[in-house]
Enzyme design. Structure first.
Site, PDB file in Angstrom:
ATOM      1  CE  LYS A 192       7.559   0.243  16.248  1.00 19.58           C
ATOM      2  NZ  LYS A 192       9.328   0.433  17.114  1.00 19.58           N
ATOM      3  CD  GLU A 266       9.294  -2.021   0.749  1.00 18.72           C
ATOM      4  OE1 GLU A 266       9.509  -3.154   0.484  1.00 18.72           O
ATOM      5  OE2 GLU A 266       9.657  -0.934   0.888  1.00 18.72           O
ATOM      6  CB  CYS A 300      14.404  -3.726   1.356  1.00 14.56           C
ATOM      7  SG  CYS A 300      13.468  -2.713   0.267  1.00 14.56           S
ATOM      8  CD  GLU A 396      16.142  -8.870   2.685  1.00 17.24           C
ATOM      9  OE1 GLU A 396      15.219  -8.812   3.812  1.00 17.24           O
ATOM     10  OE2 GLU A 396      15.734  -7.949   2.168  1.00 17.24           O
TER      11      GLU A 396
END
Lengths: 787, 321
Positions: A192, A266, A300, A396
């Protein structure tokens, strides 16, 4: 307004250099601006669609299908149906298909690049020079991985049907990272794409048709988070691979807990970017442009936490600000811009809010660069003089915002670098090789770039630690995420427990033996002050301590104190493991009797158990200096070291059967790889492992390397699973705690290895690389060189 | 926008060895930046044409051959005065720009010829000097050579440094030497040629750049054109960053001249992009930047012709230099 040559000659502006998007737009039109799922080799019409827009100008691009339950079912079933044949095609057969995909991607590379840029907002330079070439390279590399599977991974096989969910920041590249290794190893997939960025996946689907990929091997279902959870919760899926936020990663860990699905995650990051005073400062600053301002900081592994040596910080910030003023922000299709658009208004607003609320935490700087008035743009931002405790130093941001603080010494740099819940990447800038190579192993992360940043290649592994997830993508290590060892397992049954048939086995002449907990190299009474009786076939044998959560806490602390073990040389670890074997052999008679009186097992089998235990200790003594990583062949002038690092403090629950061999099979690989462990011995026969602590004491095992806690398994497992300072957890017990462990580990995003209530034959199938791999994290250290 | 800050000529500083020795240059990282500048900045259409016109004004049109003759130098000067055909100038509508090259660069023996040929123009004559290209003739003669060239009308002097001072790490010797050259130059602009192809490492290039600037160089220049490796983008980036550092710390503007190996219009655009990004617009002018080149002009002419007509051009359509 068209400038004249005279005007341009005098002001020397860059002008514009727009990439033509005509072909990409007409490709979309050819599909009636509407895309459907790719299932079983064809496009399957969906009921509902949502709109996808170009974030650079908010213009409508296409309608994207919403994956419903029946769509996902159809996709999973077609993947399931295709898998057997896909394996039968064989390594070379699969290799040819991967090669075909690589070639076709190459042929259409510019169309992919332009589509990616209009859908995602990233500069065309990046999609053209980074995303697409890396994606192509990934298929080439894995065409080879498929070809060589038999040689490189003997004893392993495909997992089955893989559900793969990818993010919007590198749409096609993440698709390649997921699909290439999965299908190379013989799996079939249901992928997806991210809701914001499905277009290149749709073009990829067309390429699958062109490449004649057997129907059902690759299925692509589009949609939002709801479609995603239909995939992660699907009963017929054997493996989930997810790249995205830590928040969603946790949910997926929790949803898949106890289902037997294997999982790799991840997730997010807040990677340190460390600059020492002897670095090439200008290059370090340019590195930041390639790091936090690549893809508008929506990466990331972006070096989002800048740590600068105090002695050069003023000068560094001054130069950095000057550099920031030169960054060009604008139309992503312009070949001469440095930063394009943020992927979506929602993401833009989340960045803006986070910054607005917290920018007072430090010295805020944004250059006055020109920014388009329409579209999702955010200027490059620097916030200095941050305290490590500041929100923006911890959270983050996933945008072009760099936060910074200073350090005085290498040790302080390490401490600051590791002061984060994440552990994805790190970048170290120094001209001193001693310093760089000293730091690289000490930073808790999966990738280190020395005097470089954001280097990626299919031949190198990528992935994190801590809340950045687990599992690796790329390189030989990445293949392990898509295979499983071929071993025979059987449903576990609880072992025989003996009733309280006789009050006391020993004659009253024997001195009572006290079995305590073993924590930090000492025999310790349990915090609870309670003990539990252990009965053998002939009656009460002994009491073992009833350990509780506080004992676990103490054991974890003791294990952390023994961190030097992780850095001790393999030769030393080997010597100690050999010594353990030697001392076990000396006391084999005593162990034979103890096991017999505890379990009632036949002497022959016990003899075999002890012999195998000794041999197993030898095996891991042998491995201790031989499980030594590799050097990856990546396209830079330099080396990329793939180092096997201990995971850290590992909790492990031993199998109930084989109370000695089970314990050795768990403890020895953890010792050999430099981990420090907290081990819960066989639930029914814990006294046998406790007998072993005297051997530990006489064999020079440093205090804290191995800790043994007995007690009620369900409680101890809960404490270990939830403990934020336990990095991984192994479960081989018969107490059906696999699901519980996976679920409770979701908060700390712990790496787990559980038996799903399946047993294995510990005599013939209880050692080797499978154990070593589960005991280590691979860190890829990129070391460019050249003078 | 054009930066109109006034150019402050470099009068040199003390030799700051701490600064010199702190200076680092990481080859791999520098190459990474240098290798992607061409893809990061793309100059198209009328911008490309205007930038190429600018590039022409930055060329030190050069002949440094053993077989140079007066006639040859004459021809070169003629080309320097009118680097593109009148027809093309008219069609591009750039008469007012008065495009001419940055300078004519010759050996001492050709200076007089060049000065005469360029009478009534603003094009300066640059002389390579100091025992060019090796720089190993007696020091007093090298100094004398500068003075002679200046006396006969060279307003720019391209000196070569003693590479051995760099290779031996004898920074004070390098500093003293370049300082003597600068004194000998008087009012003439001094370009210090580092001969980067001989220096072994980018770190040496960076440190030698700094020392030459401290000694008063008006320009630092990569190569004589006679080394095995001439100007490269990594060397350029290394030197530009030192110029920037020197400017930030002292306020002085030092120019940059890459020489040798730049023969394509596309390369020129890449260099100019790097200058604009690393140093700023102020350096995009002949006072602070020059290409040392002989065949670059021809390729630029062809590109301009193509811009004008939409058809690819040929060498023979353009007058020789």
């Amino acid at each position: 307004m068209i400038m004249t040559l005279n005007e341009i000659f005098n002001n020397m502006d860059w002008g514009t250099a727009p990439e033509n998007n005509k072909i990409a737009l007409s490709w979309i039109k050819e599909q009636d601006s509407t895309f459907n799922h790719f299932i079983g080799g064809e496009f399957v019409k969906a009921k509902n669609h949502f709109k996808t827009k170009n974030p650079a100008n908010n213009q409508f691009l296409a309608n994207i299908a919403v994956g419903s339950k029946s769509d996902v079912n159809l996709a999973v079933n077609s993947a399931l149906k295709a898998q057997k044949k896909w394996i039968q095609i064989g390594c070379h057969g699969r290799s040819r298909y991967l090669y075909a995909i690589a070639r076709l991607l190459q042929k259409h590379s510019r169309l992919f690049a332009v589509l990616e840029t209009i859908d995602n907002g990233k500069p065309i330079r990046e999609s053209r020079d980074i995303d697409i070439p890396l994606a192509i390279r990934h298929f080439y590399y894995h065409a080879g991985a498929a070809q060589l599977m038999k040689d490189n991974l003997p004893g392993y096989e495909a997992i089955g049907v893989c559900g793969q969910i990818i993010p919007w920041n590198f749409p096609l590249l993440m698709l390649a990272w997921k699909i290439a290794p999965a299908i190379a190893m013989g799996n079939t997939v249901v992928l997806k794409p991210a809701e914001y960025t499905s277009l290149t996946a749709m073009l990829f689907a067309q390429i699958c048709i062109e490449a004649n990929i057997p129907k059902g091997v690759i299925n692509i279902v589009t949609g939002d988070g709801v479609t995603g959870s239909l995939i992660t919760n699907h009963k017929l899926i054997d493996k989930i691979a997810f790249t995205g936020s830590t928040e969603v990663g946790r949910i997926i860990r929790s949803q898949t807990a106890g289902t037997g699905k294997s999982l790799t995650l991840e997730l997010g990051g807040k990677s340190p970017y460390i600059v020492f005073d002897d670095a090439d400062v200008d290059s370090a600053i340019e590195g930041l442009v390639d790091s936090i301002w690549l893809n508008q900081g929506q990466v990331c592994c972006a070096g989002s936490r800048l740590l600068v040596h105090e002695t050069i910080s003023d000068q560094f910030y001054k130069k950095l600000k000057k550099r920031m003023k030169k960054l060009r922000i604008g139309d992503p299709l312009d070949k001469s811009i440095d930063m394009g658009a943020i992927v979506d208004p929602k993401q833009l607003s989340s960045i803006s809010k986070l910054i607005k609320r917290n920018s007072h935490e430090g010295n805020f700087f944004q250059p006055n660069n020109k920014i388009p008035s329409k579209g999702c743009y955010f200027p490059p931002t620097l916030i200095t003089e941050m305290e490590p405790s500041a929100t923006l130093m911890q959270e983050e941001i996933f945008g072009p915002v760099l936060v910074s603080t200073t350090f005085r010494t290498p040790n302080e740099a390490i401490a600051l670098a590791n002061n984060t819940k994440y552990g994805l990447a790190a970048s170290i800038w120094t001209e001193n090789i001693n310093l760089a190579l000293d730091l690289a192993p000490k930073i808790q992360c999966g990738v280190v770039w020395i005097n470089s940043v954001n280097q990626f290649d299919a031949a190198a592994g990528f992935g994190g630690r801590r809340e950045s997830g687990f599992g690796r993508e790329g390189g030989s290590e990445g293949l392990l995420a898509y295979v499983k060892p071929k071993i025979k397992t059987y449903p576990l049954k609880p072992q025989r427990r003996f009733e309280k048939n006789k009050p006391k086995l020993n004659s009253y002449d024997d001195l009572d033996k006290t079995l305590k907990l073993y924590i930090g190299g000492r025999q310790v009474r349990p915090d609870s002050g309670y003990s539990n009786p252990i009965y053998g076939p002939k009656g009460l044998i002994t009491h073992v301590a009833d350990g509780n959560r506080k004992d676990i806490r103490n054991a974890v602390e003791a294990a952390h104190k023994a961190s030097a073990w992780g850095r001790s040389p393999g030769h030393l670890k080997a010597q100690i493991l050999y010594y353990l074997a030697e001392n076990l052999e000396k006391r084999s008679l005593e162990f034979t009797e103890n096991i017999m009186s505890t379990t009632g097992t036949k002497k022959e089998l016990i003899k075999k158990e002890i012999e195998t235990s000794i041999s197993r200790l030898f095996s891991y003594a042998a491995w201790a200096d031989k499980f030594d990583g590799s050097v990856h062949d990546v396209p830079i002038r330099g080396v990329t070291l793939a180092m096997n690092e201990p995971i850290g403090v590992v909790g492990a629950i031993c199998p109930e059967e084989f109370p000695l061999l089970g314990f050795i099979s768990i403890a020895a690989p953890l010792i050999a790889t430099g981990n420090r462990s907290v081990i819960i011995p066989s639930a029914s026969y814990p006294n046998i492992a406790l007998n072993f602590y005297e051997i530990l004491e006489t064999s020079d095992v440093p205090a804290g390397v191995l800790n043994i806690i007995t007690g009620f398994e369900d409680d101890l497992v809960k404490t270990l699973s939830e403990h934020h300072d336990v990095a991984a957890l192994w479960y081989f017990g018969a107490g059906k705690n696999s699901g519980k462990i996976e679920k409770l580990s979701s908060n700390s995003v712990k790496r787990t290895w559980v038996n799903n209530n399946q047993g294995r034959d510990w005599l013939s199938n209880g050692e080797g690389k499978e154990f070593l791999r589960n005991a280590t994290d691979i860190k890829n250290i990129w070391i460019p060189y050249g003078e | 926008m054009k930066n109109n800050e006034k150019i402050i000529a470099n009068i040199g500083t003390e030799l700051d060895l701490d600064w010199v020795l702190m200076t680092q240059a990481n080859t791999s990282a520098i190459e990474r930046r240098a290798n992607n500048i061409g893809n990061r900045r793309s100059i198209k259409k009328q911008y490309q044409a205007a930038w190429l016109l600018k590039a022409i004004t930055l060329i030190d049109l050069t002949t440094l051959s053993g077989d140079d003759t007066e006639k040859r130098v004459h021809r070169l000067c003629a080309k320097g005065k009118q680097p593109i055909s009148k027809l093309l100038v008219d069609e591009l509508g750039i008469q007012t720009l008065k495009i001419q090259v940055g300078a004519i660069c010759v050996y001492h023996e050709m200076v007089k010829t060049a000065v005469n040929a360029l009478k009534n123009t603003t094009i300066p004559v640059a002389a390579v000097s100091t025992g060019f290209p090796a720089g190993l003739s007696p020091l007093n003669l090298r100094i004398k050579e500068i003075k002679e060239s200046v006396k006969i009308g060279a307003s720019e002097i391209d000196i070569v440094i003693s590479r051995r001072h760099v290779l031996n790490g004898n920074w004070s010797a390098l500093y003293e030497e370049v300082k003597l050259f600068k004194q000998a130059c008087g009012n003439a602009h001094m370009k210090a040629i580092l001969a980067t192809g001989d220096l072994g490492t980018l770190r040496n290039v960076a440190r030698a750049s700094l020392v030459c600037m401290m000694a008063g160089a008006d320009f630092i220049k990569t190569s004589t054109g006679k080394e095995n490796i001439n100007s490269t983008l990594p060397v350029t980036l290394t030197m530009l960053r030192q110029i920037r550092d020197f400017h930030e710390r002292t306020g002085y503007h030092v120019g940059y001249k890459p020489a040798g190996g730049i023969s394509k219009a596309k390369d020129a655009l890449t260099y100019l992009s790097l200058i604009k990004d690393e140093l700023g617009d102020q350096w995009l002018n002949p006072d602070l930047f020059r290409f040392g080149a002989s065949s670059l002009l021809g390729d630029i002419e062809r590109q301009l012709d193509h811009f004008n007509t939409g058809q690819y051009s040929a060498n023979f359509r353009h007058g020789m230099g």
